[in-house]
Structures are given as C-alpha cells and as structure tokens.
Design a protein around this motif. Structure first.
Motif, short mmCIF file in Angstrom:
data_model
loop_
_atom_site.label_atom_id
_atom_site.label_comp_id
_atom_site.label_asym_id
_atom_site.label_seq_id
_atom_site.Cartn_x
_atom_site.Cartn_y
_atom_site.Cartn_z
N HIS A 251 31.22 35.15 36.52
CA HIS A 251 31.90 36.37 36.44
C HIS A 251 31.17 37.05 37.45
CE1 HIS A 251 33.17 35.29 32.14
NE2 HIS A 251 31.82 34.38 32.09
N TYR A 252 32.20 37.90 38.18
CA TYR A 252 31.45 38.51 39.48
C TYR A 252 32.27 40.07 39.43
CZ TYR A 252 30.17 39.76 44.28
OH TYR A 252 29.70 40.05 45.12
N GLY A 253 31.52 40.85 39.00
CA GLY A 253 32.23 42.20 38.92
C GLY A 253 33.25 42.10 37.83
N LYS A 254 34.37 42.41 37.87
CA LYS A 254 35.76 42.41 36.77
C LYS A 254 36.33 41.16 37.06
CE LYS A 254 35.98 47.36 36.50
NZ LYS A 254 36.93 48.52 36.74
N GLU A 255 36.00 40.33 38.25
CA GLU A 255 36.77 39.03 38.19
C GLU A 255 36.18 37.89 37.89
OE1 GLU A 255 39.71 39.21 40.03
OE2 GLU A 255 39.46 41.27 40.21
N GLU A 256 36.73 36.77 37.56
CA GLU A 256 36.12 35.50 37.15
C GLU A 256 36.81 34.48 38.11
OE1 GLU A 256 37.18 34.43 33.14
OE2 GLU A 256 36.23 35.96 32.35
N LEU B 142 26.33 40.67 32.27
CA LEU B 142 26.11 40.48 33.67
C LEU B 142 24.87 41.13 34.16
CD1 LEU B 142 30.01 41.38 34.77
CD2 LEU B 142 28.98 39.10 34.15
N HIS C 11 26.90 39.95 38.02
CA HIS C 11 27.54 38.53 37.65
C HIS C 11 26.85 37.81 36.90
CE1 HIS C 11 24.04 38.50 40.59
NE2 HIS C 11 23.82 37.18 40.14
#
Length: 191
Positions: free
Chosen positions: A149-154, A130, A171
């Motif tokens: 992929h954004y921080g710990k989220e997808e 990231l 990200h």
C-alpha cells in the motif's frame, strides 16, 4: 523466530548513555510515554516507522538495534549461519508481529544502508494503517506474493519482482494472501 537481541534494552541503554529521559524521548518521537515504556521494558513489538524515529532522535542507525559488534571489515553471511531475527509490526499501533527481519549487515560499522531478509507472515489484524518515515526502500520478492500500500495506490508483487519508493509517502508492506512471503529489503534512512 524470536529475536536473540532485546531491542527495548538497547534503546534504553542508548537513551541512558545520552542522558535522555523516557519522557524526553517519547515527546521527541511524538509517541506516548506508555508506548515507549512498553517497548523498552516489555519488548513491545514496535512499528518500523517508530523505530526509525527513535533511532533518529538517539542519533544512531536503525541497524544499531540489531548490532552486537561493530567492525570496519566486510560482513559475510553464510548459508549455514543461524538466522537471528527481530520482529516488527508494520502497523503503528498493532502489537502482533508479522514482519521478521534478518539483518544482512549487522556487524558493519558506518553503513548507510540497512539490508534485510524479511519473512512476511499473514497479519492477525486486517486493519490497514499506513506509516511513513524519511528515506527510501527497495524491496525484491524472493517467495510468495506481497502487497504494498503506497499512498492511495496498491501494488502486487510476485517472486522476482521489485519496487523502489520514497518512504516519506505513507506505506504498508504485507502478504497479499494468507501465506507467508519473503523479501530482500534495503532501507536507507538519513540520520
């Protein structure tokens, strides 16, 4: 498509015009001199985050690396026009391109947004790295399926779906499947 413009040559030219050495630019961008030389002299495909850092240190917009002419008039892109692209890797250290950018405002001077059509090709390297930079991004999926992929989220986005996020959060944008995707992206990066 290959880029008709040489991003590395433009970076070197702007850097030289501002009397900044390669060593100074590399240090101010927190990158190795080897990496900067590869970008300038060998057209290494740099990550978007690195190019944003370089643009910021040089005091230019990211789109300056794509501009051939600057004008005060509106910019119209017609369907029949050649789609000159520039390739970036969204990976910080990967030299394998999987993002082909087509600038939709390359000749517009003084702009604050960077609109692009981006072809997202399946990446050669499956390692997830990231990156972050100042600003904001808006993405709208035109074809295929995209994974963000954004921080710990997808987030999975399909055709007709969009996302708007702060780019300072780490990200990565990639194709969600082994097929290409196409997005409309608008990037804002403060100078």
């Amino acid at each position: 498509m290959k880029s008709e413009s040489k991003v590395g040559e433009k970076i070197a030219s702007i850097r030289d015009s501002k009397n900044i050495t390669q060593e100074e630019l590399a240090e101010r961008c927190n990158m190795s001199l080897f990496q900067l030389k590869a970008i300038e002299e060998q057209n290494l495909i740099a990550s978007l985050a690195i190019l944003i850092k370089i643009a910021r240190v040089l005091g230019v917009r990211l789109g300056t690396f794509l501009d051939d002419d600057l004008g005060l008039w509106p910019v119209v892109i017609r369907n029949e026009e050649s789609h000159r692209t520039i390739s970036f890797s969204s990976q910080v250290s990967n030299t394998h391109s999987h993002l082909n950018f087509f600038s939709l405002a390359g000749n517009k001077s003084g702009r604050h947004m960077e609109p692009f059509l981006i072809d997202i090709l399946p990446a050669d390297n499956k390692e997830i790295v990231l990156s972050s930079h100042e600003g904001e991004e808006f993405l709208y999926v035109l074809e295929g399926t995209v994974k963000i992929h954004y921080g710990k989220e997808e987030y999975l986005l399909n055709k007709g779906e969009s996302i708007y996020y702060d780019s300072i959060v780490a990200h990565l944008v990639c194709s969600a499947v082994e097929k290409p995707a196409k997005i409309l992206a608008v990037v804002y990066s403060p100078m």
